[in-house]
Design an enzyme around this catalytic site. Sequence first.
Site, short mmCIF file in Angstrom:
data_model
loop_
_atom_site.label_atom_id
_atom_site.label_comp_id
_atom_site.label_asym_id
_atom_site.label_seq_id
_atom_site.Cartn_x
_atom_site.Cartn_y
_atom_site.Cartn_z
N CYS A 216 10.94 9.95 5.10
CA CYS A 216 11.26 8.95 6.11
C CYS A 216 11.79 9.65 7.35
O CYS A 216 12.98 9.94 7.45
CB CYS A 216 12.31 7.98 5.57
N LEU A 217 10.93 9.99 8.23
CA LEU A 217 11.39 10.63 9.46
C LEU A 217 10.39 10.32 10.56
O LEU A 217 9.28 9.82 10.30
CB LEU A 217 11.55 12.14 9.29
#
Lengths: 153, 462
Positions: A90-91
Site C-alpha cells: 500500500c504505497l
Amino acid sequence: MSAGAKKRIMREYGECINDTPPGMKINFDEQNMTEWEILLDGPEQSVYSGGHFKLKISFPTEYPFKPPVVSFKTKIYHPNVSNDDKGSMCLGMLRPEEWKPPNKVVSVLRLVHSLLIEPNPDDAIEPSIANEFKENRKEFDKTAKDWVKRYAK
Amino acid sequence: MDQSDRESSQRAQTPAHRDMMYCHECHDEWYRDEHGLTCPECGSDFTEIIEEDHDPRNDEIGNREDDDGSMPPLEERPPHLHPLFHHHPWRDNDDPEEGDLSNFQWRQTSPGTFAVTGTIYRTVSPSRGGGGGNQNVQNPLMNSFATMLNSIVGGGRPGAQRQGQSDEAADGQATPGANSGPGIGTAPGGHRFTYHSSARLYPRDPDHPGPRLEPVDELNNVIMGLMAALGEPPGHQHNHGPSDHPHTHPLNPLATLFSHLIPGNGAHGDFVYSQEALDRIISQLMEQNATGNAPGPASQDDIDSLPKKQITTDMLGPEGRAECSICMDEVNIGEEVSELPCHHWFHHPCVAAWLSEHDTCPHCRQGISKSNENENSANATSGSSSGAAGGANTNASNQMPGAFGITGEGTLDHPFIVSDTPEQRRGRSSSDRQGRPSSADEGNSGGSLSERLRRGLFGAPR
C-alpha cells in the site's frame, strides 16, 4: 458493483493483456472479475530473480473511485510488502488518499514491477526491513534471496 | 544552573526571608518563626539556624563517612506498591561490609555543593529458590528482569553452568532452580561487581521545606554500571572477585530484557524507540485522518453548475480518439461532457460520482467549489514558495487550522505566486487527452513521509 465499473475492469484487462509488464501473467476469471490473480516472475536484475510470486488484485465495489488492493500471496522479503498473512502493498498511488480514478491497473502492475527492482524504503510498510535495506544492503539481499528460495520456487 | 543564579532566583521568589532551624540531635528541620529555637521533635537545645554560608547539614553529611546509605532515596513509595518488592536477590545477604566500601570521597566543589564519589563492593548470592523471581514467572518482562538479575549475581559460577545460563538467557526463560541450591554461598561463588556513582548534593531550599532531589545519577550511568558488572564494555570499571574466572560473556540479559520492552519494530504501547516506529505511527495517524484532511465533497450545486461542453475535434488526441478517464469509455465528437474549472473534462455522471465524495479534479486535484478556489490557489502558493506559506497564514482569519487564506498580495520577500496559469492547465489537459497522466500527476502519487506529512497538513497539491 456498477455496470460501468465492470465495463472498465473488462476494458483494463484488455489493455493489460496488450501491455503486460515483463514477467507477469494475469489470470482473469470472468465470473469473478473483481479478483485478479497475477503470476509474477522476479525481475532478472533484482534480488527476487528466479522467484515466482503470486499476487492478488482486488477491486473494491467503488472502483475506480477507490484503489484496487494489491496483496502478495507468496511470502516476500520486501520493505513495501507487509510481512504477515496479508502481504499487502500500500504505497504511492495505491494509498486511498492518493488514488485517482484515471489511474489504471496497468500502472499498478508497473509500480509492483518497479518496486521489486527498486524497493522504496522511504515509504515502507515494514520499517525494520526498510532500515536493513538502507543500512545493511548486503544482509537485506541475502535474506531476500533466501526467502525466494524458501517460499517463491 | 550557576549557584549564584540559583540563589538569586530563590530570593526573588521569596521576598520574606524565614529562618530555617536544624536539630543536631534528631536532624529535624523547622521554621524558626513557627517553633522557635528548641527542636519541636526531640526538645533538644542543640540546634542551629541554617544560613546560606553555613549549612550544618553539610557537615553532618560530610562526617558520615561510614554511611553506606549515601544515596538519597530515589523514590519513596510504600513497599507493597513497589514492583520489585518481592524481588530480593540480596534478601539473604547482609548489607555491604565496611571493608567493601572504598574510595569513598566527599569533595566540596563550591559552597554548598559536594561531589560524592565512592566504590561499593557487594558480594551477593542469587536468590534462594523461593526468591521473588518465581513469583512473576507468568510475566515475561519481570521474568526477564529476574533473569537479568540472576545472571548478574550468578555470574561467578563455573564455566559449564555459565553455558547453560547463556541458553536460558537466550530463551528469555528464567530457570531459578539452576540458581538456587545449597552450594552457592555468599563469598566463594558470589560475583563481585562495582557500582560507580557520583552525585552532587545541594543544600535544601530553606524557604521551601521538603526533600530536594537532585538527579543523583544518569540512568545511563546506572545501566552502564550494570553492564560493566557483566564485563561488557571495556573502559568501565569492573572487578572480579576472589574466584576470578576467564571472561566468558553470557548473552547479555539486558538485551533480553530490552527485547521484551521493545518488541520487533521498536514500538511499545504509546512509546517508540526508533525513527521507523515513529514513522509508522505517524503514517497510521495520517491514514486514520486521511479522510479528515482530504477535501470534503463538492456541493451538489457546484456539481450541477459545471459547464457542459461538446466534444470537438481539437479535444481528441493525436490519434483522433479520446476517452473519459473515469469509465474509460471512448468519447465521440458531439458527445456532451462536463468541464471542470481546471479544464479537465469527464462524463458528467462519472465525475459527479467522484465529486460527490471529493472536491478535487480526478486528474489534477484542483477543487471545483467556488469557495474552495481561493484556498486552492493559496495551497499552490504555499507549495511553490514555502516562505509565502507563513505570510499567508498570518493573514488567514476564518480558515480552518492548517488551511491558508489567500491574500492576493505579496511582499518583496514573499511574492504572491500563481503557480498554475490557465494556459498551463490547458496545455496539461491537452496532454491528458491522450490518455496519459501528466508527469506532474505521477509525481503526486509518490510519497516520502515528509511529502505525505506536508500533504496531510496542507492538503493535496493541486
